[in-house]
Design an enzyme around this catalytic site. Sequence first.
Site, PDB file in Angstrom:
ATOM      1  CB  CYS A  73     -10.074 -13.664  10.737  1.00 13.67           C
ATOM      2  SG  CYS A  73     -11.356 -14.517   9.846  1.00 13.67           S
ATOM      3  NE  ARG A 104     -13.515 -19.080   2.480  1.00 11.09           N
ATOM      4  CZ  ARG A 104     -14.524 -18.588   3.192  1.00 11.09           C
ATOM      5  NH1 ARG A 104     -15.711 -19.158   3.137  1.00 11.09           N
ATOM      6  NH2 ARG A 104     -14.357 -17.532   3.949  1.00 11.09           N
ATOM      7  CD  GLN A 129     -16.403 -13.567   3.074  1.00  9.21           C
ATOM      8  OE1 GLN A 129     -15.455 -13.331   3.833  1.00  9.21           O
ATOM      9  NE2 GLN A 129     -17.305 -14.481   3.346  1.00  9.21           N
ATOM     10  CG  ASP A 145     -14.339 -10.425   6.163  1.00 13.89           C
ATOM     11  OD1 ASP A 145     -15.105 -10.473   7.137  1.00 13.89           O
ATOM     12  OD2 ASP A 145     -13.268 -11.042   6.100  1.00 13.89           O
ATOM     13  CG  HIS A 170     -12.218  -9.269  11.066  1.00 12.10           C
ATOM     14  ND1 HIS A 170     -11.907  -9.283   9.736  1.00 12.10           N
ATOM     15  CD2 HIS A 170     -12.601 -10.527  11.387  1.00 12.10           C
ATOM     16  CE1 HIS A 170     -12.054 -10.504   9.271  1.00 12.10           C
ATOM     17  NE2 HIS A 170     -12.488 -11.292  10.242  1.00 12.10           N
ATOM     18  CE  LYS A 176     -23.568 -19.732  13.316  1.00  9.48           C
ATOM     19  NZ  LYS A 176     -23.264 -20.262  12.001  1.00  9.48           N
ATOM     20  CG  HIS A 185     -15.056 -13.192  12.613  1.00  7.15           C
ATOM     21  ND1 HIS A 185     -13.837 -13.401  12.047  1.00  7.15           N
ATOM     22  CD2 HIS A 185     -14.986 -13.712  13.854  1.00  7.15           C
ATOM     23  CE1 HIS A 185     -13.049 -14.028  12.914  1.00  7.15           C
ATOM     24  NE2 HIS A 185     -13.725 -14.228  14.014  1.00  7.15           N
TER      25      HIS A 185
HETATM   26 ZN    ZN Z   1     -13.214 -13.185  10.115  1.00 10.88          ZN
END
Ligand code: ZN
Length: 555
Positions: free
Chosen positions: A253, A282, A300, A302, A304, A384, A430
Amino acid sequence: MAGAVVALFPNAKLGIGPPTEDGFYYDFLVDRPFTPEDLEAIDARMREDLARGLPFEFVELSLKDSKKRFADQQFKLEIIDEVPADEPITTYRHGEFEDLCRGPHVESTGAIPAFKLLSVAGAYWRGDERRPMLQRIYGTAFESQDALDDYLQRLEEAQRRDHRKLGTELGLFLFDPIAPASPFFLPKGATVYNLLVNYVRELYQRYGYQEVITPQVFSTELWKRSGHYDTYRENMFFIQIDDREYGIKPMNCPAAALIYASQLHSYRDLPLRYADFGRLHRYERSGVTHGLTRVRTFSQDDAHIFCTPEQIAEETKGFIGMLTEAYKLFHFEDLRIALSLRPEKRIGSDEIWDRAEAALESVLHDSQSTYQSKPGEGAFYGPKIDFFVPDALGREWQLGTIQLDFSLPERFDLEYVAEDGSRRRPVVLHRAMVGSIERFLGILIEHYAGAFPAWLAPVQAVVIPITDRHLEYASQVQSRLASRGLRVETDTRNERMNAKVRQAQLQKVPYMLIVGDREVEQEAVAVRLRSGEDRGALPLDQVEAMILGVVDARE
Ligand code: ZN
């Protein structure tokens, strides 16, 4: 179960015994680990107690009485000391056994129709390796013997499909203690991994995303600004270089926010959808890591989305459309959706929360999906939606999520120029459809029992020459299919045909192409499927077209 253990092992010290998703466990401190014979004896004793139909009696105790009652139970005393002063100390009693419990319980031991003790494992008291090692017995109970049998059968199937076992058997990945909980993808595993990523890239192309590539290591200053340093530090890896502290990214992010902030944006530029397959690290405690589904390094699907508050509904709708398309391809149906709404403690005005929640609700309503609202469960920075699917064994997984964020734009001072020329804050979404690719691959292996659809199979076809004199033709077949982009191997081992067919079946290869004298002569191959189906000898042209058709359509 605890009552039976204490009856048979009077010196046992009792830990805790909570229910789990599929059953229950109880921890005991005993002189020696339980043996399979011990489990049988405990099981037999439990059946006696069940047959006696002992009522469960609820008892409320004073602090003093409870300490007296559990005087020789060190762990219970520890629990009693932690009960808040204004909360009652309660126990349940059946026969001679009494245990701390909030309840509720069924009425009597006679109300438990079916149970089974499953396994024993060591477990530290409170999960702390400095505390005593206890013996944990796992079990399960059901409303009927049929339901129990059904569950046990699914459990056996789950063990057969365990992705850690299949990952080794199919040569997909390995782990090495030199990099704990960090998978090494072997060529076949890397092939599947990249096919998954490429598929997501195709969706991105169609749904208007742009891919970015961002750094792996950032100065701690960034993590302080993003808030990760305050709230997520325990899960991060840090390194020290040139007297400066750096953090390895656990999330993409902040990098996306920096890219957004590098330019002045007009409302006309929005929405901007930045996808990032960046590698994340992580720190997970070694006790919770598990195969591919809980690892320390992963990437991911992922992205944004930076948009105006007015665009939240449209963006959410687009995301759900893309996600539904992807899940259908991977044979995940019966989507369950949860909408988490504003918590007590939050940032952002009521106006923006009202607008955002209404947008998400209307999108879910229009999509005709059934969803569950969870008041108070949203993050402090925004509401979310989470997406859950059951796999082939009915086990539910959370895959997708879309999370609104009113905080990140504040922290990074993100702006856009509105139609009236004023500066406004965009909203950040996200979102991920499958989440960690590593975890998704682990789930898929179990979902498909290792038998990937042909488009995703690391090896799509194996050419099987019956004898050495068919090797040359086999190699021609392989080259021809490979030149069309198919992943093909030839089994050149000096083995009988049946052994080669069995090997290909164990490797879950979708197509076996057997070549002998007749096939060489007729420029054909005899086709077998991994299901065992025999399609017989077919012209090579036709087989090529058939396999390409299935692969291209991702059937
Ligand atoms: Zn994010």
